[in-house]
Design a protein around this motif. Structure first.
Motif: not given
Length: 313
Positions: A100, A113, A135, A137, A139, A277, A280, A291
């Motif tokens: 990350q 991430t 964050l 992330t 998906t 998720i 997290t 996202t």
């Protein structure tokens, strides 16, 4: 204050104009911060590559002299500066060396991430959580209806047959994880590995990972032993051998649509599912979630009243 344009998606990839660098660019750039060595995240040819040692080794094997100009190897948690943005790598648990990317600018922390997983995996560094204001992330499987079974439960399915198995898997990460799992849970299986996968396996061993027992594929060995052989092959070989005889065809993936025509469905994923998720987000404690790489619609609906969720795609 969170900067809405700290990371923006361009045709080249995720760009941070404040630090003049790209995260996992899709085209050659001056400064590339690479989360891990899968081909959809790490192309060759970037002038400056910032990554972990394992990621560099994988890239140099795959791209040879075209891997990149200068590699700047960073250990986990080592802080380095790119044009005023403080950056450090945090273990992502996806494959060996995967990271990350924690970025801090003007007192605000942004955590990218890359690809990541929470499931245990003896062949790579386990994920570690750090708190961040934003964050960012992936998906891939961000759907409440998607929940991955444990890999340990899934690999036991291979013990249900003595017929030889052609096991399709990605050459980097999934292959090594499967070798380790079969050594632990399928002791009667003899593991043969396609020649294109072996260099990645050797790099894992070079980096200190105990892979267990395996051997290079030998056609005579496979032909003369009609039971308890597992032949690990990359996806292209798996698809080209669709008429292979005297084997059960199995492909290790979290995608259901790739399992339909196979005798054994092996749901082993190296990505987070919905529950992962959620965990997290709980651990990182962000005030915003951005996202990427998939649909963030379900996350946005879920957190509509409690958390800012926006898509970078």
């Amino acid at each position: 204050m969170i900067l809405d344009d700290f990371i923006v998606l361009t045709k080249t990839g995720l760009f941070c104009s404040y630090g003049d660098f790209y995260l996992d660019p899709k085209e050659i750039v001056k400064n590339a911060v690479i989360s891990h060595a899968h081909g959809d995240h790490a192309i060759g040819g970037n002038l400056n590559v910032f990554c972990t040692e394992a990621t560099a080794l994988f890239m140099k094997h795959r791209y040879r002299k075209f891997a990149g100009g200068e590699f700047h190897l960073k250990t986990f948690y080592e802080i380095f500066d790119l044009n005023g943005v403080k950056i450090s790598f945090i273990p992502a648990g996806h494959i060996l060396g995967s990271a990350q990317v924690l970025m801090e600018y003007q007192g605000v922390k942004y955590l990218y991430t890359g690809d990541y997983k929470l499931q245990p995996d003896k062949t790579c560094e386990p994920i570690e959580f750090v708190q961040a204001d934003v964050l960012i992330t992936e998906t891939t499987f961000a759907d409440p209806n998607t929940q991955h079974p444990t890999a340990e439960e899934e690999i036991l399915k291979l013990n249900g047959t003595q017929t030889n198995i052609m096991l399709g898997a990605y050459a980097l990460g999934k292959c090594q994880r499967l070798i380790s799992l079969m050594n632990d849970y399928c002791p009667d299986k003899r593991i043969l590995v396609h020649h294109s996968m072996l260099p990645f396996v050797k790099i894992y061993e070079q980096m200190g990972v105990n892979m267990g027992k395996y051997e290079p594929y030998d056609r005579k060995v496979m032909k003369n032993n009609l039971t308890n052989m597992v032949y690990l092959v990359p996806p292209m070989v798996f698809r080209s051998y669709f008429k292979a005889i005297n084997v059960i065809r199995v492909f290790a993936t979290g995608w259901k649509h790739l399992q339909n025509s196979h005798e054994i469905q092996l749901y082993i994923s190296d990505h987070v599912d919905w529950n992962d998720i959620m965990e997290t987000i709980k651990q990182v404690k962000p005030t915003q979630v951005w996202t990427n790489h998939g649909s963030g619609a379900e996350l946005k609906n879920h957190f509509e009243a409690s958390l800012v969720v926006k898509s970078l795609d």
